[in-house]
Motif scaffolding. Structure first.
Motif, PDB file in Angstrom:
ATOM      1  N   PRO A  84      52.847  45.707 -10.817  1.00 11.12           N
ATOM      2  CA  PRO A  84      52.832  45.523  -9.357  1.00 11.12           C
ATOM      3  C   PRO A  84      53.415  46.758  -8.673  1.00 11.12           C
ATOM      4  O   PRO A  84      54.403  47.322  -9.146  1.00 11.12           O
ATOM      5  N   SER A 115      49.218  51.646 -11.728  1.00 11.93           N
ATOM      6  CA  SER A 115      48.112  50.706 -11.503  1.00 11.93           C
ATOM      7  C   SER A 115      47.176  50.662 -12.707  1.00 11.93           C
ATOM      8  O   SER A 115      46.205  49.911 -12.719  1.00 11.93           O
ATOM      9  N   ASN A 125      53.414  40.414   2.584  1.00 10.48           N
ATOM     10  CA  ASN A 125      52.175  40.917   1.981  1.00 10.48           C
ATOM     11  C   ASN A 125      52.266  40.923   0.455  1.00 10.48           C
ATOM     12  O   ASN A 125      51.298  40.577  -0.232  1.00 10.48           O
ATOM     13  N   TRP A 126      53.418  41.332  -0.083  1.00 10.03           N
ATOM     14  CA  TRP A 126      53.587  41.337  -1.540  1.00 10.03           C
ATOM     15  C   TRP A 126      53.564  39.923  -2.088  1.00 10.03           C
ATOM     16  O   TRP A 126      53.047  39.679  -3.174  1.00 10.03           O
ATOM     17  N   LYS A 155      51.862  37.437  -0.876  1.00 10.81           N
ATOM     18  CA  LYS A 155      50.445  37.047  -0.896  1.00 10.81           C
ATOM     19  C   LYS A 155      49.716  37.700  -2.078  1.00 10.81           C
ATOM     20  O   LYS A 155      48.910  37.071  -2.750  1.00 10.81           O
ATOM     21  N   GLU A 156      49.987  38.984  -2.272  1.00  9.65           N
ATOM     22  CA  GLU A 156      49.264  39.739  -3.304  1.00  9.65           C
ATOM     23  C   GLU A 156      49.687  39.361  -4.726  1.00  9.65           C
ATOM     24  O   GLU A 156      48.856  39.220  -5.613  1.00  9.65           O
ATOM     25  N   TYR A 157      50.984  39.207  -4.951  1.00 11.83           N
ATOM     26  CA  TYR A 157      51.489  39.006  -6.304  1.00 11.83           C
ATOM     27  C   TYR A 157      51.934  37.582  -6.593  1.00 11.83           C
ATOM     28  O   TYR A 157      52.301  37.264  -7.712  1.00 11.83           O
TER      29      TYR A 157
END
Length: 117
Positions: free
Chosen positions: A81, A59, A108-109, A111-113
């Protein structure tokens, strides 16, 4: 210095000044050599803490590693990511439950990435 009994989160360990045995030089070597690894350890041997440390590293959270070996070894501190799948608390008694859990992670990934082809 406080002992981190039961604490398995690297960020919490570092921010709250718990005792941490520095193994980050080994983590750097593991990542830098670029091979595939199967990391197997017995129960209660720090698997979750290792994964948490890798998550912080990938991160790009350089500030958490200040004073540790990897702080000076890593030159780029790029952010990647993170795709972390935790199946520890999942209930697999129902048919299709694994599919549903993995689909939730993927959604979810996405949406996030974002979505890319």
């Amino acid at each position: 210095m406080r002992y981190p009994v039961g604490i398995q989160n690297f960020e919490k360990l570092r921010k709250e000044k718990f005792l941490y045995v520095d193994k980050t030089k080994l983590i750097y070597r593991l990542v830098d050599e670029g091979h595939y690894y199967f990391l197997s350890r017995p129960k209660r041997f720090g698997k979750i803490l290792l994964i948490s440390t890798l998550e912080a590293y990938f991160s790009g959270k350089k500030e958490l590693f200040e004073g540790l070996a990897i702080y000076n070894l890593e030159q780029n501190w790029l952010e990647y990511p993170i795709l972390h799948i935790d199946l520890n608390t999942a209930n697999f008694k129902e048919e299709g439950s694994l599919f549903a859990i993995l689909n939730d992670y993927l959604c979810n990934w996405k949406k996030e990435y974002g979505k890319s082809k």
